[in-house]
Design an enzyme around this catalytic site. Sequence first.
Site, PDB file in Angstrom:
ATOM      1  N   GLY A 101       8.754   6.955  -2.116  1.00  0.00           N
ATOM      2  CA  GLY A 101       9.372   6.729  -0.822  1.00  0.00           C
ATOM      3  C   GLY A 101       9.643   5.277  -0.494  1.00  0.00           C
TER       4      GLY A 101
ATOM      5  N   THR B 264       0.838  -1.200   0.000  1.00  0.00           N
ATOM      6  CA  THR B 264       0.000   0.000   0.000  1.00  0.00           C
ATOM      7  C   THR B 264       0.874   1.252   0.000  1.00  0.00           C
ATOM      8  OG1 THR B 264      -0.190   0.045   2.429  1.00  0.00           O
ATOM      9  CG2 THR B 264      -1.872  -1.170   1.201  1.00  0.00           C
TER      10      THR B 264
ATOM     11  N   THR C  64       3.634   4.509  -4.309  1.00  0.00           N
ATOM     12  CA  THR C  64       3.976   5.341  -5.468  1.00  0.00           C
ATOM     13  C   THR C  64       5.234   6.167  -5.250  1.00  0.00           C
ATOM     14  OG1 THR C  64       2.510   7.119  -4.707  1.00  0.00           O
ATOM     15  CG2 THR C  64       1.579   5.494  -6.231  1.00  0.00           C
TER      16      THR C  64
ATOM     17  N   TYR D 152       1.125  10.624  16.005  1.00  0.00           N
ATOM     18  CA  TYR D 152       1.818   9.712  15.095  1.00  0.00           C
ATOM     19  C   TYR D 152       2.403   8.537  15.870  1.00  0.00           C
ATOM     20  CZ  TYR D 152       5.410   8.010  11.843  1.00  0.00           C
ATOM     21  OH  TYR D 152       6.210   7.222  11.044  1.00  0.00           O
TER      22      TYR D 152
ATOM     23  N   SER E 174       7.360   2.339  13.109  1.00  0.00           N
ATOM     24  CA  SER E 174       8.384   3.383  13.203  1.00  0.00           C
ATOM     25  C   SER E 174       9.047   3.306  14.561  1.00  0.00           C
ATOM     26  CB  SER E 174       7.738   4.767  13.026  1.00  0.00           C
ATOM     27  OG  SER E 174       8.642   5.803  13.383  1.00  0.00           O
TER      28      SER E 174
END
Length: 264
Positions: A18, A13, A16, A154, A141
């Site tokens: 990175g 997912t 497009t 986040y 992360s």
Amino acid sequence: MQIDLSGKTALVTASTAGIGLAIAKGLAATGAEVVLNGRHQDSLQAALEAVRAAVPGAKVRGVAADVGDAAGCAALVAAVPAVDILVNNAGIYGPKDFFALEDADWSRYFELNVMSGVRLARAYVPGMEARDWGRVVFISSESGLNIPEDMIHYGFSKTAQLAISRGLAKRLRGTGVTVNAVLPGPTLSEGVAAMLQEAAASQGVSVEQAAAAFVKAKRPSSILQRAATVEEVANMVVYACSLQASATTGAALRVDGGVVDTIA
């Protein structure tokens, strides 16, 4: 080590640009058929061309769908009913003070960063279990362990991914399906490079040098002392998706450059 995923279908997912695009290239290079995903057809087409240029003969296709809500996830599953490998890479980030955050901000981060992976795993994992082989990777992360004070929203979403990946791995105990989380640290993606471009120009240094200075200032515990490349993160993800990683499950695989100051 020769990683061969020929005959496997992988969905990445938000692939497009990175880290997601680097993962798609890495999986394509193993012989897997890779499904790219993004919100817009034009960026999706550019990404498909980038993968084909990097991996001649790549088996790759794309589906435009916004996985930030239930309808978008359903549209993606309708277009791609089954996969062997699911990489939940979609996510957003950005600094904002805790007291300036509204309910809508929390909901947006939860829907995209957490629920997209939940919905897609719920759709695809039963098929993997029935075939007794599958790989699920959540791109978390180091902020899920080392919560940033300016991005609590986040960090919370990345901690949630760790909980889900570990719990789902337990749910699938004894099967041929593994579930892991990969934890990048500061990574020089296109988005980060764009963010640092102005600072680099004003200081007369390269973007890479500006990124290293950012890491030293904002992540002083970093052992690497620079930002990782997207390819370095993708390498870990490709391994986690491989046949060779069959005994790696329920793990939090750190590609954080040593930012998280622990030996565990």
